[in-house]
Design a protein around this motif. Structure first.
Motif, short mmCIF file in Angstrom:
data_model
loop_
_atom_site.label_atom_id
_atom_site.label_comp_id
_atom_site.label_asym_id
_atom_site.label_seq_id
_atom_site.Cartn_x
_atom_site.Cartn_y
_atom_site.Cartn_z
N PHE A 3 0.83 -1.20 0.00
CA PHE A 3 0.00 0.00 0.00
C PHE A 3 0.87 1.26 0.00
N LEU A 4 1.96 1.22 0.75
CA LEU A 4 2.89 2.35 0.76
C LEU A 4 3.49 2.57 -0.62
N LEU A 5 3.87 1.49 -1.30
CA LEU A 5 4.44 1.60 -2.64
C LEU A 5 3.45 2.23 -3.61
N ALA A 6 2.19 1.75 -3.57
CA ALA A 6 1.17 2.31 -4.46
C ALA A 6 0.90 3.78 -4.14
N THR A 7 0.94 4.13 -2.86
CA THR A 7 0.72 5.52 -2.46
C THR A 7 1.83 6.43 -2.99
N LEU A 8 3.06 5.98 -2.90
CA LEU A 8 4.18 6.79 -3.39
C LEU A 8 4.11 6.96 -4.90
N TYR A 9 3.63 5.94 -5.62
CA TYR A 9 3.42 6.09 -7.05
C TYR A 9 2.43 7.21 -7.34
#
Length: 453
Positions: A227-233
């Motif tokens: 979820f953190l990775l998708a948020t940073l994208y």
């Protein structure tokens, strides 16, 4: 054609015209696609031909991924338009214009967060089995990885529209074009700094963030990292889009009161932005927002580039990529659309225009083939691919050069003292004092680690 915050023509959502740099799980990160090839190919005609074929397939898959994401985004935006009681045709079926309606902006933000959460759950839960032929027999014939990729593109596409709504809502505080340009710059700066701080903290607290794009981690911690990775994208495109809005606001301030700006002015501004963005990237890049796991370890564990400055520079560099993309693909001022209008000037009032469709379809095919061949040539000639920008960092490179320079200066000083005193023990003692001094000040990359880099 875009709907203005003032009398400005409707601008369609960017995901429907251009595929931003790839960033989904099981794919390359969200930075410029150079090519999708294989390193180590022989540098002959056969190797280049095979590499070009692989690259064209990668570009077609990417186009399919973005088309799926845009279709889902259209449905989600229609839901937001219905909830806020807007006219769909006036907004181009893009939920990105709220004028001074604060509840509309909050609805858009809630929709964006819900989309991010729902798509992250879906992509994380099906990431393994849906692409595994042993668990899903249909995966032998169909590429379900495109569906997983699209699940991470949907929040990016939705977040761009909501960023547009937020920026326009802040700008509509004033009707003066110059004040609106200043407000747009403030919003862009606030987004840049806040997103850089969030990314900096995330990179320091959470290791190997990029690894979950390829290998699923189980449990709550695994989903949290995904979820953190998708948020940073999403944050990276939000910052980039806010800077593109700043460019459009600059043109409004230079030529106030115009719905469509003078061709010479728009071409001059867009060209200047493109050249400046390319020069800035070449000067200070690459600097990935989400580094490769090994590079993240080098940046933050050894202290080579663990300052907030690294995150700030990475977001500015990514904004340069977005600006260059939109300079070519913006529906109102982009180079490709200007060429399409020169070939055939379609009347947007016509519901169905098959000639316009044919022109855009042919241009899409030609641009895709040319871009794929160019990417394959770059990979073949320079041995870089779509993941190179995630594995390289100018800040780490500069830190290593500084470390080598300091050690050379220390050695030269010690050697000079040896020549004066005539004793090798003096050199050894000088080197020991220098090592103790560096250890007391701050941890740095060891010489063995530098050799590995």
């Amino acid at each position: 054609n875009r709907v203005p915050r003032r009398p400005r023509p409707l601008r369609r959502e960017p995901g429907s015209e251009v595929a931003p740099p790839r960033s989904a799980p099981n794919s390359s990160p969200p930075l410029p696609i150079l090519a999708h090839g294989r390193r180590g190919m022989t540098r002959d005609g056969k190797g280049l031909r095979q590499l070009t074929e692989h690259t064209i397939v990668a570009y077609v898959r990417m186009a399919a991924t973005v088309m799926i994401a845009v279709v889902v985004r259209l449905c989600l935006d229609c839901v937001g338009i219905i909830f806020t009681d807007q006219e769909p045709a006036e907004n181009g079926f893009w939920f990105a214009h709220c004028q001074q309606d604060g509840s509309c902006v909050l609805t858009g933000m809630a929709l964006s967060l819900a989309t991010l959460l729902g798509c992250s759950i879906f992509a994380w839960s099906v990431q393994d089995w849906i692409t595994d032929p042993e668990q899903n027999p249909y995966a032998r014939r169909y590429s379900f990885a495109i569906v997983v990729d699209a699940a991470t593109w949907i929040p990016i596409s939705v977040s761009v529209g909501k960023t547009n709504a937020l920026v326009e809502w802040c700008m509509d505080i004033s009707k003066d074009d110059l004040v609106q340009a200043l407000l747009s710059s403030v919003v862009a700066a606030v987004l840049l700094i806040s997103c850089a701080v969030v990314t900096h903290v995330a990179m320091r607290r959470c290791s190997s963030v990029q690894s979950v794009a390829a290998v699923r981690e189980a449990g709550v911690a695994g989903f949290g990292k995904f979820f953190l990775l998708a948020t940073l994208y999403c944050l990276s495109w939000a910052v980039g889009w806010s800077n593109w809005e700043l460019v459009l606001s600059l043109m409004d301030a230079l030529e106030p009161g115009r719905s469509m700006h003078n061709a010479v002015l728009s071409a001059g501004v867009i060209s200047a932005v493109f050249v400046f963005s390319a020069a800035f990237y070449l000067k200070y890049g690459p600097e990935p927002i989400i580094p490769d796991p090994c590079l993240q370890h080098d940046c933050y564990s050894h202290g080579d580039s663990s300052s907030l400055r690294r995150s700030l520079v990475s977001y500015v560099l990514y904004s340069c990529v977005v600006l260059m993309v939109m300079a070519c693909c913006d529906p109102s001022y982009g180079l490709l659309f200007k060429v399409a209008r020169e070939l055939y000037d379609s009347q947007y009032a016509v519901l169905l225009d098959f000639k316009a469709f044919a022109v855009l379809a042919i241009m899409s095919i030609v641009v895709t083939l040319v871009a794929a061949m160019l990417s394959a040539t770059i990979t073949w000639a320079m041995d870089v691919d779509s993941s190179s920008s995630m594995k390289l960092s100018r800040s780490v490179n500069d830190a290593c050069h500084k470390m080598v320079k300091r050690r050379r200066m220390t050695f030269d000083d010690g050697l000079a003292q040896v020549l004066l005193d005539g004793s090798d023990a003096q050199l050894a003692e000088a080197l020991r004092r220098a090592d103790r001094g560096r250890a007391d000040r701050s941890p740095t990359t060891s010489l063995a680690e530098f050799d590995r880099l």
